[in-house]
Design a protein around this motif. Structure first.
Motif, short mmCIF file in Angstrom:
data_model
loop_
_atom_site.label_atom_id
_atom_site.label_comp_id
_atom_site.label_asym_id
_atom_site.label_seq_id
_atom_site.Cartn_x
_atom_site.Cartn_y
_atom_site.Cartn_z
N LEU A 3 0.88 -1.32 0.00
CA LEU A 3 0.14 -0.11 0.04
C LEU A 3 0.87 1.35 -0.13
N SER A 4 0.37 2.30 -0.85
CA SER A 4 1.06 3.47 -0.91
C SER A 4 0.00 4.32 -0.45
N LEU A 36 4.80 6.06 3.09
CA LEU A 36 4.04 7.14 2.75
C LEU A 36 4.58 8.31 1.72
N VAL A 37 3.83 8.47 0.97
CA VAL A 37 4.40 9.36 -0.32
C VAL A 37 3.62 10.82 -0.05
N PHE A 38 4.83 11.74 0.53
CA PHE A 38 4.25 13.12 0.91
C PHE A 38 4.62 13.78 -0.16
N GLU A 82 4.74 8.65 -8.27
CA GLU A 82 5.81 7.93 -7.26
C GLU A 82 5.52 6.83 -6.42
N SER A 83 4.44 6.47 -6.36
CA SER A 83 3.93 5.45 -5.53
C SER A 83 4.33 3.96 -5.94
N GLU A 84 4.49 3.16 -5.39
CA GLU A 84 5.07 1.98 -5.59
C GLU A 84 3.97 0.59 -5.25
N GLY A 85 2.97 1.06 -4.56
CA GLY A 85 2.28 -0.01 -3.79
C GLY A 85 1.13 -0.73 -4.97
#
Ligand code: UDP
Ligand code: MG
Length: 313
Positions: A3-4, A36-38, A82-85
């Motif tokens: 999860l992202s 966590l992608v801030f 940018e998320s990988e989830g």
């Protein structure tokens, strides 16, 4: 990575650490990996510093640091990118949307393979009646004219499966109206009600004027119906003119009545001038968007993307 959590942040210096702690608490004991992608959307306060501090913690943290404020829509796009989830949740930094609900969304997706997205909609709105009224009108209007479906009260607080994220990322249009894009890509979305919490600290960035502009953005992005206004008005005016012409000719020939001139002329000139300017304005809105889109400028510019030690493997 399962999860992202994508978190757009604009001037949220006091909230980001509260958010981090809330996630840690609500997700304690889960048996999957999450990051966590801030996205620091050009904050003018100490948000970036606070985010850097969070990098020292034991959760995987990524920071996409924008070169200026590009708006929440761009921030969401960057975060998704940018998320990988395998699952991706978009959630606000101000704790109005409880992280525990994101966990519920993940469980729902696990339990229901038919759904590709779980979206939260506001059950009870803590908003003024006037605003609720305008929002209702907006949804009626856009649903009437657009082929894309817009669900009243649906928020950006959603959890997607990866294929849907990839589909959304394919749409790299400059004028982003995510609620429409999320619906446009298709897939099966389940809507669940949620109660909006009070903001942890700080104030909302939405004023009435900003909301109005955002609503216009939605209309111009998802329907070309306003362009038809000029066609319809032109047709109606022409029809009325022909009828009036017949009336005037009959009056003159049969009864010898002179047409009273001044007032009619002035009113007609003003009326037609107004309608024409309005129509040119509408066309202009579309041309302007086409112009900006053809420049092909990026949706956002990131000064840097920081990954904390959890990514070094
Ligand atoms: N936000 C952002 N860029 C902006 C405005 C807002 O990234 O230009 C973020 C903000 O930090 C928050 C989320 O978008 O995490 C929702 O913003 P806000 O709370 O102001 O909106 P509201 O909850 O009132 O709809
Ligand atoms: Mg908020």
């Amino acid at each position: 990575m399962k999860l992202s959590l994508v978190v757009p942040c604009y001037n949220e210096e006091k909230n980001v650490s509260l958010f981090y702690e809330a996630v840690k608490k609500d997700f304690s004991g889960v048996d999957f990996e999450y990051e966590l992608v801030f996205v620091n959307d050009g904050s003018r306060d100490g948000t970036f510093k606070e985010l850097q501090k969070l990098c020292g913690g034991d959760l995987p943290v990524k920071i996409v640091n924008f070169s200026r404020n590009f708006g929440k829509e761009s921030a969401m796009y960057a975060g998704l990118k940018e998320s990988e989830g395998d699952y991706v949740t978009v959630i606000d930094a101000d704790l109005q949307q409880r992280p525990s609900i994101a966990l519920d969304m993940v469980n729902m997706l696990d339990a229901e393979p038919d759904y590709d997205c779980i979206a939260a909609y506001q059950d009870e709105r803590k908003e003024s009646e006037l605003l609720v009224f305008f929002k209702k009108r907006f949804y009626n209007l856009i649903n009437k004219f657009s082929d894309t479906e817009f669900v009243q009260g649906a928020s950006d607080f959603r959890t997607f499966r990866r294929p849907m994220v990839e589909a959304i990322l394919q749409m790299d249009e400059y004028f982003r109206f995510s609620k429409g894009l999320f619906s446009w890509v298709g897939y099966n979305t389940k809507f669940i009600p949620y109660e909006v919490e009070e903001r942890a600290t700080g104030t909302s960035k939405w004023s009435f004027w900003k909301l109005f502009k955002y609503a216009m953005e939605g209309i111009f992005a998802f329907t070309t119906a306003p362009l038809r206004i000029s066609t319809v008005m032109g047709f109606v005016t022409a029809l009325i003119s022909v009828i009036y012409l017949i009336v005037v000719v009959v009056q003159k020939l049969a009864f010898g009545i002179d047409v009273p001139g001044y007032a009619t002329t002035v009113v007609l000139i003003l009326l037609l001038g107004g309608i024409q300017l309005c129509c040119i304005g509408i066309i202009g809105e579309y041309i302007a968007r086409t112009y900006i889109q053809t420049k092909g400028r990026p949706i956002y510019i990131a000064k840097n993307v920081i990954k904390n030690h959890k990514y070094e493997k």
